[in-house]
Design a protein around this motif. Structure first.
Motif, short mmCIF file in Angstrom:
data_model
loop_
_atom_site.label_atom_id
_atom_site.label_comp_id
_atom_site.label_asym_id
_atom_site.label_seq_id
_atom_site.Cartn_x
_atom_site.Cartn_y
_atom_site.Cartn_z
N ASP A 9 28.43 3.17 56.33
CA ASP A 9 28.13 3.87 55.08
C ASP A 9 26.73 3.58 54.54
N HIS A 10 25.94 2.85 55.30
CA HIS A 10 24.62 2.46 54.82
C HIS A 10 23.76 3.66 54.42
N ALA A 11 23.71 4.67 55.25
CA ALA A 11 22.85 5.83 54.97
C ALA A 11 23.27 6.54 53.69
N SER A 12 24.57 6.69 53.46
CA SER A 12 25.01 7.39 52.25
C SER A 12 24.74 6.53 51.00
N TYR A 13 24.93 5.22 51.10
CA TYR A 13 24.60 4.34 49.98
C TYR A 13 23.12 4.42 49.66
N ARG A 14 22.31 4.39 50.69
CA ARG A 14 20.86 4.46 50.53
C ARG A 14 20.46 5.77 49.84
N ALA A 15 21.08 6.88 50.25
CA ALA A 15 20.75 8.19 49.70
C ALA A 15 21.09 8.29 48.21
N THR A 16 22.11 7.57 47.77
CA THR A 16 22.51 7.63 46.37
C THR A 16 21.82 6.57 45.52
N GLY A 17 21.02 5.71 46.13
CA GLY A 17 20.31 4.69 45.37
C GLY A 17 21.00 3.35 45.29
N PHE A 18 22.18 3.22 45.90
CA PHE A 18 22.89 1.95 45.86
C PHE A 18 22.32 0.89 46.80
N GLY A 19 21.41 1.27 47.65
CA GLY A 19 20.84 0.32 48.58
C GLY A 19 19.57 -0.35 48.08
N ASN A 20 19.19 -0.06 46.85
CA ASN A 20 17.96 -0.63 46.30
C ASN A 20 18.13 -2.12 45.97
N ARG A 21 17.05 -2.85 46.11
CA ARG A 21 17.05 -4.26 45.73
C ARG A 21 16.66 -4.37 44.26
N ILE A 22 17.23 -5.35 43.59
CA ILE A 22 16.89 -5.53 42.18
C ILE A 22 16.10 -6.80 41.91
N GLY A 23 15.91 -7.62 42.91
CA GLY A 23 15.11 -8.84 42.72
C GLY A 23 15.91 -9.97 42.11
N TRP A 24 15.22 -11.04 41.79
CA TRP A 24 15.87 -12.27 41.34
C TRP A 24 16.02 -12.37 39.84
N GLY A 25 15.39 -11.53 39.08
CA GLY A 25 15.51 -11.63 37.63
C GLY A 25 14.47 -12.56 37.04
N GLN A 26 14.53 -12.71 35.74
CA GLN A 26 13.51 -13.47 35.02
C GLN A 26 14.00 -14.82 34.51
N ARG A 27 15.31 -15.06 34.47
CA ARG A 27 15.85 -16.29 33.91
C ARG A 27 16.80 -16.97 34.88
N PRO A 28 16.28 -17.67 35.87
CA PRO A 28 17.18 -18.32 36.84
C PRO A 28 17.94 -19.47 36.19
N ALA A 29 19.10 -19.74 36.74
CA ALA A 29 19.93 -20.87 36.31
C ALA A 29 20.75 -21.31 37.52
N LEU A 30 21.19 -22.54 37.48
CA LEU A 30 22.09 -23.04 38.52
C LEU A 30 23.47 -23.16 37.90
N LEU A 31 24.45 -22.50 38.50
CA LEU A 31 25.83 -22.56 38.04
C LEU A 31 26.64 -23.33 39.06
N LEU A 32 27.19 -24.46 38.64
CA LEU A 32 28.02 -25.30 39.51
C LEU A 32 29.46 -25.18 39.03
N ILE A 33 30.31 -24.65 39.90
CA ILE A 33 31.67 -24.30 39.50
C ILE A 33 32.68 -25.31 40.06
N ASP A 34 33.38 -25.96 39.16
CA ASP A 34 34.51 -26.83 39.50
C ASP A 34 34.18 -27.90 40.54
N VAL A 35 33.11 -28.61 40.33
CA VAL A 35 32.69 -29.64 41.28
C VAL A 35 33.47 -30.92 40.97
N CYS A 36 34.62 -31.07 41.61
CA CYS A 36 35.45 -32.24 41.37
C CYS A 36 36.00 -32.76 42.70
N THR A 37 36.47 -33.99 42.65
CA THR A 37 36.91 -34.65 43.88
C THR A 37 38.16 -34.02 44.50
#
Length: 145
Positions: A9-37
């Motif tokens: 489905d790559h070609a059809s996604y690309r044709a509709t604009g869903f294949g575009n990259r949006i980049g990393w954004g302007q406010r990075p953060a590190l999210l650590l989820i449930d880091v337990c023993t």
């Protein structure tokens, strides 16, 4: 592993604009989820340490955490916590009794943080009772996402 362009489905996604990259954004953060023993302790009902990728995760997280802190990038943690009697665990507890590792007062210690992966003062900690850090938590409102 196949590349995205190999997907039928790559070609059809690309044709509709869903294949575009949006980049990393302007406010990075590190999210650590449930880091337990619970996830890396033999005998824990949630132990995943027999999986090589899982066993390597704590060291990888430590490197990411050090880089985020050195770069002054916000670090956000989630932790699971349930009241005594698991009365706030809902239907999820009916499905997975192993969740009691996070019951308040449980003395097995599986809810303990992994050494070297603990929040520092000023880092946001979001408590959760559901599998997702994004559903049913205050994550978006507390960190200004």
């Amino acid at each position: 592993m196949s590349t995205p362009s190999a997907h039928p489905d790559h070609a059809s996604y690309r044709a509709t604009g869903f294949g575009n990259r949006i980049g990393w954004g302007q406010r990075p953060a590190l999210l650590l989820i449930d880091v337990c023993t619970a996830y890396w302790t033999p005998g824990s009902p949630l132990d995943t340490s027999s999986n090589p990728a899982s066993a390597a995760s704590p060291e990888a997280m430590k490197r990411l955490l050090a880089a985020a802190r050195a770069s002054d990038i916000p670090v956000i943690w989630t932790q699971v916590s349930y009241r005594r009697g698991m009365r706030d665990a809902g239907l999820f507890y009916s499905k997975s009794k192993q969740l009691d590792v996070w019951e308040e007062g449980n003395d097995r210690g599986y809810d303990a943080l992994v050494p070297g992966l603990e929040p520092k003062d000023g880092e946001e900690v979001v408590l959760k009772r559901h599998p997702s850090a994004f559903f049913g938590t205050e994550l978006a409102t507390r960190v200004g996402v």
